[in-house]
Design an enzyme around this catalytic site. Structure first.
Site, mmCIF file in Angstrom:
data_model
loop_
_atom_site.group_PDB
_atom_site.id
_atom_site.type_symbol
_atom_site.label_atom_id
_atom_site.label_comp_id
_atom_site.label_asym_id
_atom_site.label_seq_id
_atom_site.Cartn_x
_atom_site.Cartn_y
_atom_site.Cartn_z
ATOM 1 N N ASN A 24 0.896 -1.320 -0.067
ATOM 2 C CA ASN A 24 0.138 0.110 -0.035
ATOM 3 C C ASN A 24 1.021 1.144 -0.141
ATOM 4 O O ASN A 24 1.558 1.563 0.910
ATOM 5 C CB ASN A 24 -0.877 -0.118 1.247
ATOM 6 N N TRP A 25 1.023 1.933 -1.105
ATOM 7 C CA TRP A 25 1.928 3.024 -1.334
ATOM 8 C C TRP A 25 1.442 4.278 -0.794
ATOM 9 O O TRP A 25 1.888 5.215 -0.723
ATOM 10 C CB TRP A 25 2.266 3.206 -2.605
ATOM 11 N N HIS B 252 -9.752 0.899 4.702
ATOM 12 C CA HIS B 252 -8.359 1.351 5.452
ATOM 13 C C HIS B 252 -8.604 2.077 6.730
ATOM 14 O O HIS B 252 -9.283 3.144 6.453
ATOM 15 C CB HIS B 252 -7.311 1.798 4.406
ATOM 16 N N GLU C 116 -7.004 4.613 7.746
ATOM 17 C CA GLU C 116 -6.739 5.935 7.322
ATOM 18 C C GLU C 116 -8.077 6.655 6.654
ATOM 19 O O GLU C 116 -8.554 7.626 6.924
ATOM 20 C CB GLU C 116 -5.671 6.025 6.769
ATOM 21 N N GLU D 25 -5.442 -5.081 10.455
ATOM 22 C CA GLU D 25 -4.414 -3.897 10.648
ATOM 23 C C GLU D 25 -4.797 -3.278 11.897
ATOM 24 O O GLU D 25 -5.369 -2.234 12.037
ATOM 25 C CB GLU D 25 -4.314 -2.971 9.626
ATOM 26 N N SER E 186 3.355 -2.027 10.499
ATOM 27 C CA SER E 186 4.696 -2.122 10.793
ATOM 28 C C SER E 186 5.489 -3.591 10.361
ATOM 29 O O SER E 186 6.331 -3.837 10.936
ATOM 30 C CB SER E 186 5.149 -1.609 12.159
ATOM 31 N N GLY F 247 2.833 -1.276 4.210
ATOM 32 C CA GLY F 247 2.948 0.235 3.840
ATOM 33 C C GLY F 247 4.091 0.568 3.743
ATOM 34 O O GLY F 247 5.038 0.452 2.513
ATOM 35 N N GLY F 248 4.914 1.356 4.739
ATOM 36 C CA GLY F 248 6.263 1.760 4.640
ATOM 37 C C GLY F 248 7.295 1.155 3.969
ATOM 38 O O GLY F 248 8.024 1.422 2.832
HETATM 39 P P1 PGA Z 1 2.780 0.186 7.670
HETATM 40 O O1 PGA Z 1 1.231 0.474 7.226
HETATM 41 O O2 PGA Z 1 3.257 -0.887 7.096
HETATM 42 O O3 PGA Z 1 3.517 1.408 7.103
HETATM 43 O O4 PGA Z 1 2.740 0.296 9.234
HETATM 44 C C1 PGA Z 1 0.506 -0.657 6.809
HETATM 45 C C2 PGA Z 1 -0.699 -0.098 6.125
HETATM 46 O O5 PGA Z 1 -1.160 0.960 6.579
HETATM 47 O O6 PGA Z 1 -1.511 -0.946 5.376
#
Ligand code: PGA
Length: 252
Positions: free
Chosen positions: A9-10, A97, A99, A169, A215, A236-237
């Site tokens: 997930n960019w 998600h 967010e 998540e 993470s 993500g990251g």
């Molecule tokens: P992260 O994000 O790996 O940077 O914690 C995961 C995500 O939000 O899908």
């Protein structure tokens, strides 16, 4: 055997040239080395989807969107529909998600509609669930996740539900460097699978891919992916660096 999946997930990162470089590096590394048979999915920002999907044609890399509209078409300025995503070459879409839920106030009913539209356009929904830190500290993490599942997904017929991918998540683990422990991850994934079993039966519960996200990186992926109810990761990251992302795929 459940399908193993690593999805990147960019988020709102990468300009056009960065996106091209990242996708090209990842697909190149996957071609040149022997990798486990996992679905590899990249979720770039909307504006790059068509171009990256074209670039990835003929490779094993699939393209997903990070969101889709809860309506099919019409006067919804700024929205992107499930059939549009399909038409530019996406095969999956991330839905719900944390967010999106937190910053854009997406609710269970909207997420249900998005899931139905994705499924009816042959997109794999990667449906996200997860509790906040206060919810976990209050001991409400299972109840939170159960209501996210039941409010948006448990009204789907079994034939649709079986096509979902669910990503657990924990919100407190996203982008914080605080990964869930192996025990916490396994316990929640087992809980989710059990609830699916109660609702849809053994065959569907045993076949659905459950991803861990939060993470997850090349250092902890192997431990997480080895857990009995974890079938891969939503990254993500660590998905923004080709080498890290590819090392995560190698962790099965
Ligand atoms: P992260 O994000 O790996 O940077 O914690 C995961 C995500 O939000 O899908």
């Amino acid at each position: 055997m459940r399908t193993k999946i690593v999805a990147g997930n960019w988020k709102m990162n990468t300009l056009r040239e960065d996106a091209f470089a990242l996708a090209t590096e990842i697909s190149g590394m996957l071609k040149s080395e022997t990798f486990p048979s996992a679905r590899v999915i990249l979720a770039p920002p909307f504006v790059h989807l068509a171009a990256i999907a074209q670039l990835m044609q003929g490779t094993r890399v699939e393209i997903a969107a990070q969101n889709c509209a809860s309506e099919l078409s019409g006067a919804f300025t700024g929205e992107v529909s499930a059939p549009m995503l399909k038409s530019v070459g996406c095969s999956a879409v991330i839905i719900g998600h944390s967010e999106r839920r937190a910053y854009f106030h997406e609710n269970a009913a909207q997420l249900h509609k998005k899931t139905v539209l994705a499924l009816s356009h042959q997109l794999t929904p990667i449906f996200c669930v997860g509790e906040t830190l206060p919810e976990r500290e209050a001991g409400n993490h299972e109840a939170t996740v159960l209501s996210q599942l039941s409010d948006s997904l448990f009204s789907l017929p079994a034939s649709d539900f079986s096509k979902l991918v669910i990503a657990y998540e924990p919100v407190w683990a996203i982008g914080t460097g605080k990964t869930a422990s192996a025990d916490q991850a396994q316990q929640m994934h087992q809980f989710i699978r059990n609830e699916i079993r109660k609702k849809y039966g053994e065959e569907i519960a045993g076949g659905i891919s459950l991803l861990y996200g939060g993470s997850c990186n090349e250092t902890n992926a192997a431990e997480l992916f080895a857990l009995p109810d974890v079938d891969g990761g939503l990254i993500g990251g660590a998905s923004l660096k080709s080498r890290s992302f590819v090392n995560i795929i190698r962790s099965f």
